[in-house]
Design an enzyme around this catalytic site. Structure first.
Site, short mmCIF file in Angstrom:
data_model
loop_
_atom_site.label_atom_id
_atom_site.label_comp_id
_atom_site.label_asym_id
_atom_site.label_seq_id
_atom_site.Cartn_x
_atom_site.Cartn_y
_atom_site.Cartn_z
N ARG A 35 31.87 39.76 52.79
CA ARG A 35 32.94 40.47 53.49
C ARG A 35 32.48 41.02 54.83
O ARG A 35 33.27 41.09 55.78
CB ARG A 35 33.50 41.59 52.62
CG ARG A 35 34.41 41.04 51.55
CD ARG A 35 34.99 42.12 50.69
NE ARG A 35 36.11 41.61 49.93
CZ ARG A 35 36.51 42.13 48.78
NH1 ARG A 35 35.88 43.18 48.26
NH2 ARG A 35 37.54 41.63 48.14
N LYS A 197 45.49 39.67 33.49
CA LYS A 197 46.71 40.48 33.69
C LYS A 197 47.78 39.64 34.40
O LYS A 197 47.58 39.19 35.51
CB LYS A 197 46.38 41.72 34.53
CG LYS A 197 45.42 42.66 33.84
CD LYS A 197 44.93 43.74 34.76
CE LYS A 197 44.19 43.26 35.96
NZ LYS A 197 42.88 42.80 35.97
N GLY A 350 38.15 37.78 43.23
CA GLY A 350 36.70 37.84 43.02
C GLY A 350 36.23 36.90 41.93
O GLY A 350 35.20 36.23 42.07
N GLY A 373 43.81 40.27 45.56
CA GLY A 373 45.12 40.89 45.39
C GLY A 373 46.02 40.62 46.59
O GLY A 373 47.20 40.32 46.44
P1 AMP Z 1 42.38 39.02 36.29
O1 AMP Z 1 41.72 40.24 36.89
O2 AMP Z 1 43.73 39.25 35.76
O3 AMP Z 1 42.32 37.81 37.22
O4 AMP Z 1 41.51 38.65 35.01
C1 AMP Z 1 40.18 38.21 35.08
C2 AMP Z 1 39.55 38.35 33.72
O5 AMP Z 1 40.30 37.59 32.79
C3 AMP Z 1 38.12 37.86 33.61
O6 AMP Z 1 37.30 38.97 33.41
C4 AMP Z 1 38.13 36.94 32.39
O7 AMP Z 1 37.06 37.17 31.52
C5 AMP Z 1 39.43 37.32 31.71
N1 AMP Z 1 39.95 36.26 30.86
C6 AMP Z 1 40.21 35.00 31.21
N2 AMP Z 1 40.63 34.30 30.14
C7 AMP Z 1 40.65 35.14 29.10
C8 AMP Z 1 41.00 35.01 27.72
N3 AMP Z 1 41.42 33.83 27.22
N4 AMP Z 1 40.91 36.10 26.92
C9 AMP Z 1 40.49 37.28 27.43
N5 AMP Z 1 40.14 37.47 28.72
C10 AMP Z 1 40.22 36.41 29.55
#
Ligand code: AMP
Length: 393
Positions: A35, A197, A350, A373
């Site tokens: 960054r 999420k 990230g 984001g």
């Molecule tokens: P986000 O911040 O919403 O992009 O989520 C990223 C996180 O989603 C990472 O830390 C991954 O480990 C988690 N993730 C991805 N696939 C899965 C899954 N099937 N079950 C639980 N966590 C997950």
């Protein structure tokens, strides 16, 4: 909206909002300076033109209080090494002492302010705080694309108190790539969305339904859709309050003729620990004690085939728990497929950036956004509060 090259900056005190929100280790050493490097075109341009620079950023989430672990001091040293000149470090971002340091700047000198979020006025977009930030400033440049989805004082509020404002090089670069993907994508246009999420991804999906030809879903988010379709997915991470919206998205995709793909097989484990026993399945119900932790090999093959034909690819969020090596295959293989596709590829977030790095293909991605984001929000709403504020002037 003005661009930094439109400003007459010689001898002017220019406040540049940068995104120096870099990861630090527990010894306060910078783990990754991507960054900082991404801000150099704007900083070097302004210095070459004889501006007096005041740089400001947040780092982490100190919640309005001083926290030495989130000081920008290590960034001052790294930036100094990168630009080959002294970077004066201010012990705060507002106040009499800071005003003196600003006033003492000579042409070509650089002052880095302490973490903006040590004051709660920053995230509250408090006009009194914005005014303090703008004290002694002639021009404002926003180069913090990664922070521009937040209506914070240093991004939005400050604009009311400076005579002139413009966007920097990084901001322009990020927006150019995203705009192209939104308004004139080479087809087929494939979007890949993963992660845990769905909250911030739902508006993106809604917008992509009007633009993309295919949407590939992975990560924990897939289980909310599968559950909504009536599948028993064991202990997979499901957002129970999103089932209805998931169904309405599936219906809209059908209406609009968008291929909306969910995984057809899964890596299951009893937990996300690396030692957890894993198995691959393509049938429901999942064993009650197991959860989906990655997309399975048939899904990888199906998604890879679609990716190979794509001309534009937008990707945000890992397709599995990629931090655990045993569950990283899906994300790594998809990263390799994106890299091999020859498509215009835009990756944000990230985790996705870490995933392409892990797969060793970062240099084959057309544009790696510095703002996860922010890039998602831009894809969803086609603007950001920080950009709107610049355009308003
Ligand atoms: P986000 O911040 O919403 O992009 O989520 C990223 C996180 O989603 C990472 O830390 C991954 O480990 C988690 N993730 C991805 N696939 C899965 C899954 N099937 N079950 C639980 N966590 C997950």
């Amino acid at each position: 909206m003005l661009f930094v090259e439109d400003l007459d900056v010689k001898g002017k005190t220019v406040f540049v909002r940068v995104d120096f929100n870099v990861p630090l280790n527990d010894k306060a050493e910078i783990r990754d300076d991507t960054r900082i490097k991404a801000s150099l075109p704007t900083i070097n341009y302004l210095l070459a033109k004889g501006a007096r620079l005041v740089l400001a950023s947040h780092l982490g989430r100190p919640k309005g209080k001083f926290d030495p672990k989130m000081s920008l001091k290590p960034v001052a040293a790294r930036l100094g090494a990168l630009i080959g000149r002294e970077v004066i470090f201010a012990p705060d971002c507002v106040g009499d002492e800071v005003d003196k340091l600003k006033a003492g700047l000579e042409d070509g000198q650089v002052l880095l302010l302490e973490n903006l979020r040590f004051h709660e006025g920053e995230t509250k977009n408090d006009p009194r705080f914005s005014k303090r930030l703008a004290a002694g400033i002639d021009l404002f440049v926003n180069d913090a694309f990664g922070s521009s989805h937040r209506a914070h004082a240093s991004v939005v509020g400050i604009i009311d108190f400076v005579p002139k404002c413009a966007a920097g090089y990084l901001m322009r670069l990020e927006v150019e790539y995203l705009r192209k993907a939104i308004h004139s994508p080479a087809k087929p246009y494939v979007a890949i969305l993963g992660g845990a999420k769905s909250e911030d991804k739902i508006p993106v999906i809604e917008n992509l339904l009007n633009k993309a030809d295919t949407i590939l879903i992975g990560g924990a988010m897939a289980y909310t859709f599968l559950k909504a379709q009536g599948h028993a997915v064991g202990r997979s991470l499901v957002e129970a309050d999103k089932l209805e919206i998931a169904l309405s998205i599936l219906a809209k995709a059908k209406d609009k003729n968008v291929d909306f793909l969910l995984p057809i097989d899964h890596v299951l484990a009893v937990s996300i620990e690396s030692r957890a026993v894993a198995k691959i399945t393509d049938v429901y119900p999942f064993p009650e004690e197991m959860m989906g932790v990655d997309i399975g090999p048939r899904t990888i093959a199906q998604y890879a085939e679609i990716i190979a034909k794509a001309k534009t690819i937008v990707w945000n969020g890992p397709l599995g728990v990629f931090e655990t090596p045993a569950f990283a295959q899906g994300t790594v293989k998809i990263a390799q497929a994106v890299a091999a596709s020859g498509a215009i590829s835009i990756i944000g977030g990230g985790d996705s950036i870490a995933a392409v790095a892990k797969a060793g293909v970062s240099d084959k991605i057309t544009h790696i956004s510095t703002g996860g984001g922010a890039s998602l929000e831009y894809l969803a709403f086609e603007t950001l509060p920080g950009i709107e504020a610049l355009e308003k002037r």
